[in-house]
Design a protein around this motif. Structure first.
Motif, PDB file in Angstrom:
ATOM      1  N   ALA A   4      -7.696 -12.181 -85.142  1.00 55.72           N
ATOM      2  CA  ALA A   4      -9.080 -12.706 -85.327  1.00 55.72           C
ATOM      3  C   ALA A   4      -9.087 -13.669 -86.423  1.00 55.72           C
ATOM      4  O   ALA A   4      -9.730 -14.820 -86.221  1.00 55.72           O
ATOM      5  N   CYS A   5      -8.597 -13.311 -87.627  1.00 59.81           N
ATOM      6  CA  CYS A   5      -8.735 -14.239 -88.715  1.00 59.81           C
ATOM      7  C   CYS A   5      -7.606 -14.846 -89.245  1.00 59.81           C
ATOM      8  O   CYS A   5      -7.478 -15.347 -90.300  1.00 59.81           O
ATOM      9  N   SER A   9     -15.269 -10.535 -93.962  1.00 57.75           N
ATOM     10  CA  SER A   9     -15.991 -11.472 -93.064  1.00 57.75           C
ATOM     11  C   SER A   9     -15.398 -11.368 -91.775  1.00 57.75           C
ATOM     12  O   SER A   9     -15.927 -12.269 -90.787  1.00 57.75           O
ATOM     13  N   CYS A  10     -14.384 -10.801 -91.350  1.00 56.92           N
ATOM     14  CA  CYS A  10     -13.831 -10.645 -89.907  1.00 56.92           C
ATOM     15  C   CYS A  10     -14.550  -9.680 -89.126  1.00 56.92           C
ATOM     16  O   CYS A  10     -14.826  -8.676 -89.394  1.00 56.92           O
ATOM     17  N   GLY A  47      -3.270   3.845 -88.517  1.00 53.47           N
ATOM     18  CA  GLY A  47      -3.422   2.512 -88.045  1.00 53.47           C
ATOM     19  C   GLY A  47      -3.275   1.286 -88.947  1.00 53.47           C
ATOM     20  O   GLY A  47      -4.227   1.475 -89.904  1.00 53.47           O
ATOM     21  N   TRP A  48      -2.612   0.205 -88.566  1.00 59.36           N
ATOM     22  CA  TRP A  48      -3.120  -1.051 -89.570  1.00 59.36           C
ATOM     23  C   TRP A  48      -4.624  -1.441 -89.427  1.00 59.36           C
ATOM     24  O   TRP A  48      -5.146  -1.406 -88.058  1.00 59.36           O
ATOM     25  N   MET A  49      -5.296  -2.082 -90.208  1.00 61.37           N
ATOM     26  CA  MET A  49      -6.896  -2.562 -90.145  1.00 61.37           C
ATOM     27  C   MET A  49      -6.900  -3.758 -90.837  1.00 61.37           C
ATOM     28  O   MET A  49      -6.208  -3.977 -91.860  1.00 61.37           O
ATOM     29  N   CYS A  50      -7.400  -4.795 -90.290  1.00 63.40           N
ATOM     30  CA  CYS A  50      -8.056  -5.985 -91.221  1.00 63.40           C
ATOM     31  C   CYS A  50      -8.864  -5.369 -92.353  1.00 63.40           C
ATOM     32  O   CYS A  50      -9.921  -4.636 -92.273  1.00 63.40           O
ATOM     33  N   LEU A  69      -9.757  -0.068 -86.251  1.00 68.87           N
ATOM     34  CA  LEU A  69      -8.224   0.370 -85.556  1.00 68.87           C
ATOM     35  C   LEU A  69      -7.929  -0.401 -84.634  1.00 68.87           C
ATOM     36  O   LEU A  69      -8.603  -1.204 -84.140  1.00 68.87           O
ATOM     37  N   PRO A  70      -6.422  -0.449 -84.413  1.00 63.71           N
ATOM     38  CA  PRO A  70      -6.104  -1.177 -83.438  1.00 63.71           C
ATOM     39  C   PRO A  70      -6.801  -1.365 -81.890  1.00 63.71           C
ATOM     40  O   PRO A  70      -6.774  -2.340 -81.113  1.00 63.71           O
ATOM     41  N   ASP A  71      -7.383   0.058 -81.493  1.00 64.89           N
ATOM     42  CA  ASP A  71      -8.092   0.195 -80.546  1.00 64.89           C
ATOM     43  C   ASP A  71      -9.538  -0.265 -80.479  1.00 64.89           C
ATOM     44  O   ASP A  71     -10.187  -0.255 -79.521  1.00 64.89           O
TER      45      ASP A  71
END
Length: 641
Positions: A198-199, A217-218, A210-213, A224-226
């Motif tokens: 997204a950003c 501001s995003c 899980g990886w997270m942004c 989570l990825p889901d």
């Protein structure tokens, strides 16, 4: 995804395993810790920042959710924007921003490779080890990563600290645990990275879930990825925890982890021993590693279990060294009164050059409370044999046993700030008795003109000030004391201010905002006109208390009185070497408070403040009465010349 979860009940603190070693420095309370450790001069709060850099950190209490500590890594949050709930747990109550001073300091320490010293408190339950002391210096760490996440629905700034010295086993490691691998044998790993779709920002994967942004501001921030929000309880990715920076990266501490202040003290120089640097800096005991404040006049002493002491050579400092006037004392000190702006007008004293000649007598009237009488000295008075000039030297050479706060007390015992030992006047040295002679004279001189028979002082409190020392606003209104308090100033000049207490100035208490019963509505208080009118109606039974209270607050809001504040000073005066001040009247200590600040600048300073009062015998044990009895010789008895 398989995630290891330990469902066993965590051990109670007394069941935690022992640590492997001893901290390089420790303390049982905050004051000596802050005095002795230059990178953590923090007496409240947990983060020591200065000029936009984080230098020191205290890890205590629960430190918030998802906190983590092992032998080499600490993960925590920045301070601020949180409160403790009913159970004492830390909860986020507002967003934390990157532009706050604390957040900037953490980022700057990482950006400019500044090492951060860490202290761990015994209240910390994250490490789950038996910590030996209330406050334990851990080691130097680098700020390895700073990021944002959500805690309790609010944005929080989190950061990861990594121990600098990886070759040595941490003293807080579990006792009997293996030593860390040598640098050459370590497996150097880096966390997994992902780019946000997204950003387009790249972040490490921190949690196993899980990886997270981590871009606030995003639209995908902290998702989570889901696309779902993560649970509160998260598990750190092993690669994130195992990640270490290259030890060759240049990260340097600003100060030594445990400084050797004793090695740089030059006690052959009076300017060194009496300076702020000497009295404010603590030391770390070379024997037991306890942080020590300079509580004693002549140096530092460890507790009885250690016995270490560092006694300074307290050379006699001259009056000329501490008085900044061109001449040490004037022939006749000029009195110029400036009342200041109308909204903070100062009380103008009555100046009398006759009644107490050769002193200039300044009388400040506090209607409804009492008086403050200032006897201004001069060159003739100060230079007399055994006068202020001689007393200043004699007190330095006498063994007064002064300590920090308060430093010494002779005469009748009573409560003052903290418990102190009291010596009887029968054991007092000659200069102390000469001071009592002067203060007894000043007590009678200030009250006789008012037609009052003063109670004879039977207690003397001696305080010593070094450079930059001060006593903040307080009163001397203990119920064990009579209404008259006299003091003598010797040495460096100080500024004394007196102001009305908050509740009498505003009409209600601080915090709880309860109206003051029997409000005196003193001259100079806030909103005096309408407060006085309502008070008269209450006294005349035109209003009962509930009606008075309701009308009071209605009028307060209708007059748009604004936020309550501390009262401005109503008396400001300079206390020069040899000056005497007498505060008389029950209301002075009840309704007012005072502070004293040593004159700034000019290098090392030394000032004695000697205060005499009458302790009421009915308030103490009869066996203590003889302590306050004294008999002055003809030479010690002062007559005001």
């Amino acid at each position: 995804m398989d995630i290891d979860v330990n469902d066993s009940t965590p051990p109670a603190p007394e069941e935690y395993p022992d640590v492997d070693g001893e901290p390089p420095a420790w303390a049982e309370d905050r004051t000596p810790l802050g005095d002795a450790i230059p990178w953590f001069r923090k007496f409240q709060g947990g983060m020591h920042t200065k000029e936009g850099i984080l230098y020191g950190l205290l890890i205590s209490g629960d430190a918030g959710v998802r906190s983590y500590i092992d032998d080499e890594i600490i993960i925590t949050r920045t301070g601020g924007s949180s409160e403790r709930d009913a159970e004492g747990k830390l909860s986020q109550v507002a967003d934390q921003k990157d532009d706050t001073a604390i957040s900037r300091s953490v980022n700057n320490s990482m950006k400019f490779n500044i090492a951060v010293g860490v202290v761990i408190g015994k209240k910390n339950k994250i490490l789950k080890r038996k910590l030996p002391h209330a406050f334990n210096v851990m080691d130097y760490f680098r700020v390895a990563y700073v990021w944002h996440e959500r805690i309790d629905g609010f944005i929080a700034v989190r950061f990861r600290l990594e121990k600098l010295e990886l070759e040595e086993k941490s003293w807080w490691a579990e006792k009997g645990s293996p030593a860390p691998p040598r640098t050459a044998r370590r497996k150097w790993v880096k966390p997994i990275e992902h780019i946000c779709g997204a950003c387009a920002q790249t972040y490490y994967r921190i949690y196993m879930q899980g990886w997270m942004c981590l871009n606030t501001s995003c639209s995908q921030f902290w998702k989570l990825p889901d696309g779902n929000d993560p649970p509160v309880e998260l598990d750190y990715d092993p690669k994130w925890l195992d990640w270490r920076h290259d030890p060759s990266d240049e990260v340097q501490p600003h100060y030594s982890l445990v400084p050797d202040f004793m090695s740089v003290i030059d006690d052959s120089d009076p300017n060194s021993t009496y300076s702020r640097t000497s009295w404010k800096n603590g030391i770390v005991c070379p024997s037991c590693k306890q942080c020590l404040s300079r509580r004693f006049w002549d140096g530092w002493r460890c507790d009885e279990s250690c016995g270490f002491k560092r006694v300074l050579n307290m050379q006699t400092i001259s009056l000329r060294a501490v008085v900044d006037d061109y001449e040490v004392a004037p022939i006749r000190r000029a009195i110029v009164f400036d009342p200041g702006p109308k909204e903070t007008a100062l009380i103008e004293p009555e100046i009398d050059d006759v009644y107490s000649h050769p002193y200039r007598r300044l009388v400040f009237d506090l209607p409804g409370a009492g008086t403050v009488t200032h006897f201004v000295t001069n060159r003739e008075i100060n230079a007399k044999p055994n006068g202020p000039n001689d007393l200043f030297i004699q007190l330095q050479q006498a063994n007064l046993g002064l300590r920090r706060y308060p430093l010494s007390q002779a005469g009748m015992p009573y409560g003052f700030v903290v418990a102190v030992d009291s010596l009887p006047f029968s054991e007092a040295c000659d200069p102390i008795l000469r001071v009592m002679g002067r203060l007894t004279w000043a007590t009678h001189e200030a009250t006789d003109k008012q037609g009052v028979t003063a109670l004879i002082p039977n207690e003397l409190l001696a305080l010593g000030y070094f450079e930059d020392m001060a006593i903040n606003y307080h009163d001397d209104g203990e119920d064990t004391l009579g209404p008259t308090i006299a003091s003598l100033s010797l040495g460096a000049m100080a500024h004394k201010s007196l102001r009305m207490k908050y509740k009498y100035y505003n009409g209600f208490t601080k915090g709880s905002k309860k109206l003051v019963h029997d409000d005196p509505v003193l001259e100079g208080c806030a909103n005096r006109d309408w407060r006085l009118d309502l008070k008269q109606k209450l006294d005349n039974n035109e209003l009962d208390w509930p009606a008075y209270e309701a009308e009071w607050w209605r009028t307060y809001k209708a007059n748009k009185s604004g936020a309550a504040r501390e009262a401005p000073p109503c008396i400001k005066t300079q206390l020069h070497h040899g000056d005497l001040v007498v505060m008389h009247g029950d209301g002075v200590q009840k309704y007012y408070e005072h502070q004293v600040e040593l004159e700034k600048g000019g290098g090392a300073k030394l000032r004695y403040a000697l205060t005499a009062r009458h302790v009421l015998p009915a308030k103490i044990e009869p066996g203590q009465w003889p302590k306050g009895q004294f008999q002055l010789t003809k030479d010690q008895d002062y007559k005001g010349t």
